[in-house]
Scaffold this active site. Structure first.
Site, PDB file in Angstrom:
ATOM      1  N   LYS A   1      18.300  12.539   9.367  1.00 23.52           N
ATOM      2  CA  LYS A   1      17.106  12.510  10.230  1.00 23.52           C
ATOM      3  C   LYS A   1      16.133  11.419   9.805  1.00 23.52           C
ATOM      4  O   LYS A   1      15.483  10.806  10.652  1.00 23.52           O
ATOM      5  CB  LYS A   1      16.423  13.875  10.275  1.00 23.52           C
ATOM      6  CG  LYS A   1      17.269  14.905  11.018  1.00 23.52           C
ATOM      7  CD  LYS A   1      16.465  16.038  11.615  1.00 23.52           C
ATOM      8  CE  LYS A   1      17.381  16.840  12.542  1.00 23.52           C
ATOM      9  NZ  LYS A   1      16.803  18.012  13.138  1.00 23.52           N
TER      10      LYS A   1
ATOM     11  N   LYS B   1      27.825  15.480  16.410  1.00 23.79           N
ATOM     12  CA  LYS B   1      27.367  16.822  16.791  1.00 23.79           C
ATOM     13  C   LYS B   1      26.572  16.777  18.103  1.00 23.79           C
ATOM     14  O   LYS B   1      25.793  15.841  18.302  1.00 23.79           O
ATOM     15  CB  LYS B   1      26.466  17.322  15.650  1.00 23.79           C
ATOM     16  CG  LYS B   1      26.042  18.745  15.726  1.00 23.79           C
ATOM     17  CD  LYS B   1      25.128  19.084  14.546  1.00 23.79           C
ATOM     18  CE  LYS B   1      23.697  18.656  14.804  1.00 23.79           C
ATOM     19  NZ  LYS B   1      22.685  19.688  14.826  1.00 23.79           N
TER      20      LYS B   1
ATOM     21  N   LYS C   1      19.964  17.806  20.344  1.00 25.70           N
ATOM     22  CA  LYS C   1      18.826  17.676  21.266  1.00 25.70           C
ATOM     23  C   LYS C   1      18.317  16.245  21.306  1.00 25.70           C
ATOM     24  O   LYS C   1      17.753  15.804  22.303  1.00 25.70           O
ATOM     25  CB  LYS C   1      17.652  18.531  20.780  1.00 25.70           C
ATOM     26  CG  LYS C   1      17.836  20.008  20.846  1.00 25.70           C
ATOM     27  CD  LYS C   1      16.578  20.651  20.251  1.00 25.70           C
ATOM     28  CE  LYS C   1      16.802  22.072  19.834  1.00 25.70           C
ATOM     29  NZ  LYS C   1      16.166  22.408  18.563  1.00 25.70           N
TER      30      LYS C   1
HETATM   31  N1  AQP Z   1      26.066  21.070  17.944  1.00 24.41           N
HETATM   32  C1  AQP Z   1      25.864  22.277  17.443  1.00 24.41           C
HETATM   33  N2  AQP Z   1      26.895  23.152  17.357  1.00 24.41           N
HETATM   34  C2  AQP Z   1      26.713  24.405  16.851  1.00 24.41           C
HETATM   35  N3  AQP Z   1      25.513  24.849  16.415  1.00 24.41           N
HETATM   36  C3  AQP Z   1      24.462  24.001  16.488  1.00 24.41           C
HETATM   37  N4  AQP Z   1      23.165  24.132  16.155  1.00 24.41           N
HETATM   38  C4  AQP Z   1      22.510  22.986  16.424  1.00 24.41           C
HETATM   39  N5  AQP Z   1      23.356  22.087  16.941  1.00 24.41           N
HETATM   40  C5  AQP Z   1      24.581  22.689  16.998  1.00 24.41           C
HETATM   41  C6  AQP Z   1      22.612  25.359  15.606  1.00 24.41           C
HETATM   42  O1  AQP Z   1      21.563  25.745  16.460  1.00 24.41           O
HETATM   43  C7  AQP Z   1      20.497  26.302  15.693  1.00 24.41           C
HETATM   44  C8  AQP Z   1      19.278  25.492  16.124  1.00 24.41           C
HETATM   45  O2  AQP Z   1      18.576  25.017  15.125  1.00 24.41           O
HETATM   46  P1  AQP Z   1      17.449  23.935  15.273  1.00 24.41           P
HETATM   47  O3  AQP Z   1      16.791  23.964  16.591  1.00 24.41           O
HETATM   48  O4  AQP Z   1      16.600  24.123  14.096  1.00 24.41           O
HETATM   49  O5  AQP Z   1      18.367  22.681  15.129  1.00 24.41           O
HETATM   50  P2  AQP Z   1      18.175  21.252  15.470  1.00 24.41           P
HETATM   51  O6  AQP Z   1      18.669  20.503  14.288  1.00 24.41           O
HETATM   52  O7  AQP Z   1      16.814  20.959  15.995  1.00 24.41           O
HETATM   53  O8  AQP Z   1      19.183  21.184  16.681  1.00 24.41           O
HETATM   54  P3  AQP Z   1      19.766  19.882  17.170  1.00 24.41           P
HETATM   55  O9  AQP Z   1      20.212  20.035  18.551  1.00 24.41           O
HETATM   56  O10 AQP Z   1      20.784  19.422  16.205  1.00 24.41           O
HETATM   57  O11 AQP Z   1      18.511  18.951  17.200  1.00 24.41           O
HETATM   58  P4  AQP Z   1      18.281  17.535  16.570  1.00 24.41           P
HETATM   59  O12 AQP Z   1      18.828  16.585  17.562  1.00 24.41           O
HETATM   60  O13 AQP Z   1      16.793  17.467  16.459  1.00 24.41           O
HETATM   61  O14 AQP Z   1      18.991  17.500  15.253  1.00 24.41           O
HETATM   62  C9  AQP Z   1      20.918  26.206  14.223  1.00 24.41           C
HETATM   63  O15 AQP Z   1      21.483  27.427  13.824  1.00 24.41           O
HETATM   64  C10 AQP Z   1      21.990  25.139  14.242  1.00 24.41           C
HETATM   65  O16 AQP Z   1      22.951  25.321  13.237  1.00 24.41           O
END
Ligand code: AQP
Length: 351
Positions: free
Chosen positions: A130, A214, A217
């Site tokens: 990140k 992965k 978002k």
């Molecule tokens: N691709 C994924 N497959 C399975 N599980 C996932 N999670 C996130 N992406 C995947 C799980 O969803 C939960 C959300 O956690 P979060 O909102 O704290 O995660 P995040 O990092 O903001 O989600 P993103 O989509 O990965 O966002 P960005 O792009 O900001 O990094 C957790 O249980 C996570 O494991």
């Protein structure tokens, strides 16, 4: 999947007999939740409600580790709450609230900032991903994010944490922090060592545009993910456009080696249908992707559009969502308050 979930949980419970089983998990209100968040976490959260008491949190304090427009944070907090409820989290049974309403999270995170070691945090791959090349410019909050996550879980002495595969390393750190706190303050077993619950074929849903990345978002391409708010046409279109290879579907799991995109679509189908990937492969062996994608699109539309519809209905009454969060935060505080009183006593804080 339910069976896998139940056996994973009972195996985990045998390791944590000294603490009352309790589930804690959360998601960040940043942008809109997607299929990965749903299959990796939320879908399991709903099932776990039948197994043990659950606390589900909208982690708005985690969200601000990267800049959030304040108005957008309010909108997104309500939207994520609506997504939890629409997917099946029952706020009467489970505790549902937003993190910032319970100050125990921040207070315990500070204590954990003083327990965790910089070397431990330096190993966290999510921070490296990140912060990227611009590490010097990342917020301090992003660096200590895993300490806050440990505090989220341990303020309730939660024993089980259902998450996607990407959170495994952070959970291991939570266990290290719990163990070091117990040791440093001479309080064996004060905090449980929380068990990750990472089950089913949807624990790591990959981007629809690149099977090695992965689903996320923050991916620039909206076509890389299915948002929980997408309508039927958008879902079907994104699945039809999903990257694949020219070969038909294989007749065994071995035939998926080196075919990340094909494997991802099969796992998505399996997770949505509550089948094993082997069953899905048996069902579609030898089929062209055009046929499989149509079946996947129908299944995804059938499973996801009712959630989007329910979210829209819930979001029409934001005051009710705020009431749910407020009442959940009062129930959460009632659990965290005695834990924090004991933490203060153990640490040596007067008053
Ligand atoms: N691709 C994924 N497959 C399975 N599980 C996932 N999670 C996130 N992406 C995947 C799980 O969803 C939960 C959300 O956690 P979060 O909102 O704290 O995660 P995040 O990092 O903001 O989600 P993103 O989509 O990965 O966002 P960005 O792009 O900001 O990094 C957790 O249980 C996570 O494991």
């Amino acid at each position: 999947m339910m069976l896998a979930c139940a056996s994973a949980i009972s195996a985990a419970m045998s390791d944590a007999p000294k603490h009352t089983p309790l589930v804690f998990s959360g998601m960040q209100p940043t942008n809109t939740l997607h299929l990965g968040n749903y299959l990796g976490a939320l879908k399991n959260w709903v099932k776990l409600q039948d197994t043990m008491p659950c606390i589900y949190c909208v982690v708005d304090m985690h969200a601000i580790t990267a800049w959030q427009d304040p108005k957008e944070l309010v909108r997104s907090t309500r939207e994520v709450t609506a997504a939890y409820i629409a997917a099946g989290v029952d706020p009467a049974r489970s505790i549902l609230f937003n993190q910032s309403q319970v100050s125990a999270h921040a207070e315990l995170a500070w204590v954990f900032n003083c327990v965790a070691r910089i070397g431990w945090l330096n190993r966290m791959t999510q921070f490296k991903d990140k912060a990227g090349k611009n590490r010097e410019n990342a917020s301090v909050g992003l660096f200590v994010y895993p300490n806050l996550m440990a505090a989220d879980i341990l303020a309730y002495r939660a024993t089980h944490v259902p998450v996607g595969e990407d959170q495994k390393q952070h959970l291991e750190l939570s266990r290290d922090i719990a163990q070091k706190f117990n040791l440093d303050f001479g309080a064996p077993d004060f905090f449980p060592l929380p068990e990750p619950v990472i089950v089913g074929p949807g624990t790591r849903v990959m981007s629809l545009r690149d099977g090695t990345k992965k689903m996320s978002k923050s991916d620039e391409s909206d076509n890389s993910r299915i948002n929980l708010t997408d309508d039927a046409d958008t879902i079907a279109q994104k699945i039809r456009k999903a990257r694949t290879d020219p070969e038909p579907l294989p007749d065994s799991k071995d035939g998926l080696k080196g075919r990340a995109e094909a494997e991802n679509l099969i796992n998505i189908y399996a997770a949505l249908a509550d089948h094993s990937p082997e069953t899905v492969i048996g069902q579609f062996a030898g089929a062209q992707f055009s046929v499989f994608k149509n079946a996947l699109a129908d299944l995804a539309v059938e499973k996801l559009t009712p959630i989007a519809g329910e979210m829209r209905a819930l979001l029409a009454d934001p005051a009710e969502i705020d009431r749910v969060l407020k009442s959940g935060s009062e129930r959460a505080l009632a659990i965290a308050a005695p834990v924090m009183a004991e933490v203060r006593r153990l640490v040596g804080f007067v008053g």
